[in-house]
Design an enzyme around this catalytic site. Structure first.
Site, PDB file in Angstrom:
ATOM      1  N   HIS A  30       0.860  -1.183   0.000  1.00 24.17           N
ATOM      2  CA  HIS A  30       0.000   0.000   0.000  1.00 24.17           C
ATOM      3  C   HIS A  30       0.898   1.234   0.000  1.00 24.17           C
ATOM      4  O   HIS A  30       1.884   1.302   0.737  1.00 24.17           O
ATOM      5  CB  HIS A  30      -0.909  -0.006   1.227  1.00 24.17           C
ATOM      6  CG  HIS A  30      -1.887   1.133   1.234  1.00 24.17           C
ATOM      7  ND1 HIS A  30      -2.668   1.427   0.149  1.00 24.17           N
ATOM      8  CD2 HIS A  30      -2.193   2.048   2.184  1.00 24.17           C
ATOM      9  CE1 HIS A  30      -3.431   2.474   0.431  1.00 24.17           C
ATOM     10  NE2 HIS A  30      -3.160   2.874   1.653  1.00 24.17           N
ATOM     11  N   HIS A  42      -3.157   9.091   1.434  1.00 24.55           N
ATOM     12  CA  HIS A  42      -3.143   7.899   0.589  1.00 24.55           C
ATOM     13  C   HIS A  42      -4.519   7.680  -0.015  1.00 24.55           C
ATOM     14  O   HIS A  42      -5.500   8.310   0.377  1.00 24.55           O
ATOM     15  CB  HIS A  42      -2.679   6.666   1.383  1.00 24.55           C
ATOM     16  CG  HIS A  42      -3.473   6.400   2.624  1.00 24.55           C
ATOM     17  ND1 HIS A  42      -4.126   5.212   2.850  1.00 24.55           N
ATOM     18  CD2 HIS A  42      -3.725   7.160   3.725  1.00 24.55           C
ATOM     19  CE1 HIS A  42      -4.733   5.247   4.033  1.00 24.55           C
ATOM     20  NE2 HIS A  42      -4.511   6.422   4.575  1.00 24.55           N
ATOM     21  N   CYS A 154      -3.549   2.947  -5.372  1.00 22.50           N
ATOM     22  CA  CYS A 154      -2.795   3.767  -4.417  1.00 22.50           C
ATOM     23  C   CYS A 154      -1.407   4.128  -4.936  1.00 22.50           C
ATOM     24  O   CYS A 154      -0.906   5.236  -4.678  1.00 22.50           O
ATOM     25  CB  CYS A 154      -2.698   3.052  -3.068  1.00 22.50           C
ATOM     26  SG  CYS A 154      -1.871   1.431  -3.130  1.00 22.50           S
TER      27      CYS A 154
END
Length: 254
Positions: A30, A42, A154
């Site tokens: 991530h 994010h 992401c």
């Protein structure tokens, strides 16, 4: 920092850094932008829905949203378990118990190929930190479109914040190295016409490895020809256009 690992310590962080943390036994990572004061901006589909099957598999296989439950919210961030899109979280929520890694920009071709796992570096150069932070905070307020695990995830968000590059042929705001690696691996195994030129295990391995490396390289945002730098203020308008209209807007910009 090097070929083997991009792992860093928290005291090495600087605002504008593109950071990431591995999830689910290094199955995927991530990504986000560190903005200072222990905060990370994010992009996530939220609530473990990255795959989008609508079943419990979404949470089991992929989950990049903050890990705290509604019954036990983070004392710094509150309850973010049902949020999606661009969000700001404390670094503990972002890492979700994982280690901290720094994404590298402006690497050379040899280093890029040596980092066989995608989603760790790019040939593209990073813009100044003030530009990176401006994009991140702007997108926090205005969004980054709909989450798509292969086209708008992401990593794409973080890469756009760092470079301002838009992939105009697919109306995608970047190209995830992780997605490129998965597609490159599939291409190397399934669609390589060269796999029929050898029957030895070593030969097949060499062909597959070569196809994988080439596919990753040509997909990198730093080497592709179908990209252009777009101001963050124009992103929302461009997303509402089809591919032909985007190309027209790009010509006007040039």
């Amino acid at each position: 920092m090097g070929v083997l690992s991009n792992k860093i310590q928290r005291d090495q962080l600087r605002p504008g850094d593109h950071i990431y943390s591995w999830r689910h036994a290094y199955l995927y990572a991530h990504h986000g932008i560190y903005v200072g004061e222990g905060k990370v901006i994010h992009f996530t589909r939220g609530a473990g829905q990255e795959i989008g099957t609508g079943t419990v598999l979404d949470r089991i296989i992929f989950s990049s949203s903050p890990s705290h439950s509604p019954d036990n919210p983070c004392p710094k961030c509150g309850d973010q378990s049902s949020l999606d899109g661009v969000m700001s979280s404390c670094i503990d929520c972002f890492l979700s118990g994982g280690d901290l890694y720094l994404f590298e920009y402006g690497v050379n071709v040899a280093f890029f190929i040596a980092k066989a796992r995608g989603g760790t570096c790019t040939l593209a150069a990073s813009d100044p930190r003030e530009d990176v932070l401006h994009r991140a905070f702007y997108l926090l307020q205005n969004g980054f479109g709909s989450y798509d695990i292969f086209k708008n995830n992401c990593e794409d968000f973080a890469i756009y914040c760092k470079t301002g590059l838009l992939v105009v042929t697919s109306i995608s705001v970047g190209r995830s190295g992780q997605a490129a690696s998965f597609l490159a691996a599939a291409s190397a195994v399934i669609s390589s016409p060269f796999r029929f030129l050898t029957t030895s295990f070593t030969g097949l391995g060499a062909v597959g490895c070569g196809m994988y490396c080439v596919s990753r390289l040509v997909s990198d945002i730093g080497i592709r020809r179908d990209v252009i730098k777009i101001p963050v203020e124009r992103l929302t308008a461009l997303r509402d256009l089809d591919e032909a209209e985007v190309a027209t807007e790009v010509v006007k910009t040039d």
